[in-house]
Design a protein around this motif. Structure first.
Motif, short mmCIF file in Angstrom:
data_model
loop_
_atom_site.label_atom_id
_atom_site.label_comp_id
_atom_site.label_asym_id
_atom_site.label_seq_id
_atom_site.Cartn_x
_atom_site.Cartn_y
_atom_site.Cartn_z
N LEU A 52 0.69 -1.16 -0.33
CA LEU A 52 0.24 0.27 0.39
C LEU A 52 1.20 1.08 0.10
N PHE A 53 0.59 1.69 -1.13
CA PHE A 53 2.02 3.42 -1.01
C PHE A 53 1.36 4.11 -1.44
N ASN A 54 -0.32 4.41 -1.24
CA ASN A 54 -0.99 5.57 -1.60
C ASN A 54 -2.54 5.32 -1.28
N PRO A 55 -1.49 5.41 0.67
CA PRO A 55 -3.45 5.11 1.79
C PRO A 55 -3.90 5.94 1.15
N THR A 95 -6.37 9.58 3.38
CA THR A 95 -5.79 10.61 3.71
C THR A 95 -5.28 10.20 4.94
N LYS A 128 -1.33 5.08 6.53
CA LYS A 128 0.18 4.54 6.52
C LYS A 128 0.63 3.76 5.11
N ASP A 129 1.66 3.98 4.86
CA ASP A 129 2.16 3.07 4.00
C ASP A 129 2.13 1.46 4.28
N GLN A 161 9.71 5.95 5.29
CA GLN A 161 9.23 7.41 3.56
C GLN A 161 10.17 7.55 2.48
N LYS A 172 9.03 5.48 -1.22
CA LYS A 172 7.72 5.97 -2.04
C LYS A 172 7.69 5.21 -3.34
#
Length: 194
Positions: free
Chosen positions: A108-111, A113, A116-117, A191, A194
């Protein structure tokens, strides 16, 4: 509860607990037993959080053998509560990681708002692996050049056919998604990947 164990050397193991442990009680070797003919010689609680215990063994662990550490009912936390339902953990000497041993099961790299990834890893081998031996990296668009890399910063045994999740904030991911193993999360910075 006992969360997990990790061999620091072939004859010492660090045990991790859900809360602070009573020092006097934890130093009693009679509160520990290990299968396969291994005995505990000494035990001590580590400061400053008192939620880890190092036990020293009378013999070396052998590669390829899984050991069960069991806490006896006399084992207590710092306020005198007896060990709960989870009083055992598996320990083994980790083996070298080879290509194909660990699979990236989910990313999951685009959670959403505020989310968290996370990375979910799966041990596809018949070996016990130290997650701390893994390196996270990202590459250029063609996948030919590694731009950034860093080691996973936690030693953690991943047994065959087990899953583990790496994320910056385990509590947030567990609150957002269903998980069958809430103890299978490692807090790790993602972080830069990504």
């Amino acid at each position: 509860d006992i969360l997990r164990g990790f061999p620091l050397t072939v004859d010492s193991i660090r045990l991790y607990f859900t809360e602070a442990i009573d020092e006097d009680n934890a130093s009693l070797v009679s509160n520990y037993s290990i299968d396969n003919g291994i005995n505990v010689l000494s035990a001590f609680v580590e400061a400053p959080f008192y939620n880890t215990v190092i036990i020293r063994l009378d013999a070396a662990l052998i590669a390829g053998i899984n050991y069960t550490v069991t806490l006896n009912t006399g084992f207590t936390d710092c306020v005198g509560n007896s060990i709960s339902m989870i009083n055992t953990c598996q320990v083994a000497l980790p083996e070298p990681i080879e290509v194909g041993d660990v699979l990236l099961n989910e990313i999951l790299f685009n959670p959403v708002t505020g989310g968290k990834d996370f990375l979910e890893l799966y041990n596809n081998s018949s070996k016990v692996i130290n997650v701390g031996d893994l390196i996270l990296a990202n590459s250029d668009d063609e996948g030919l050049t590694i731009n950034q890399s860093e080691n996973v910063d936690t030693d953690w045994l991943l047994f065959p056919q087990e899953y583990i999740v790496l994320t910056e904030e385990p509590s947030q991911v567990k609150a957002t998604y269903m998980t069958s193993n809430p103890n299978g999360f490692i807090e790790n910075d993602l972080q830069s990947h990504k």
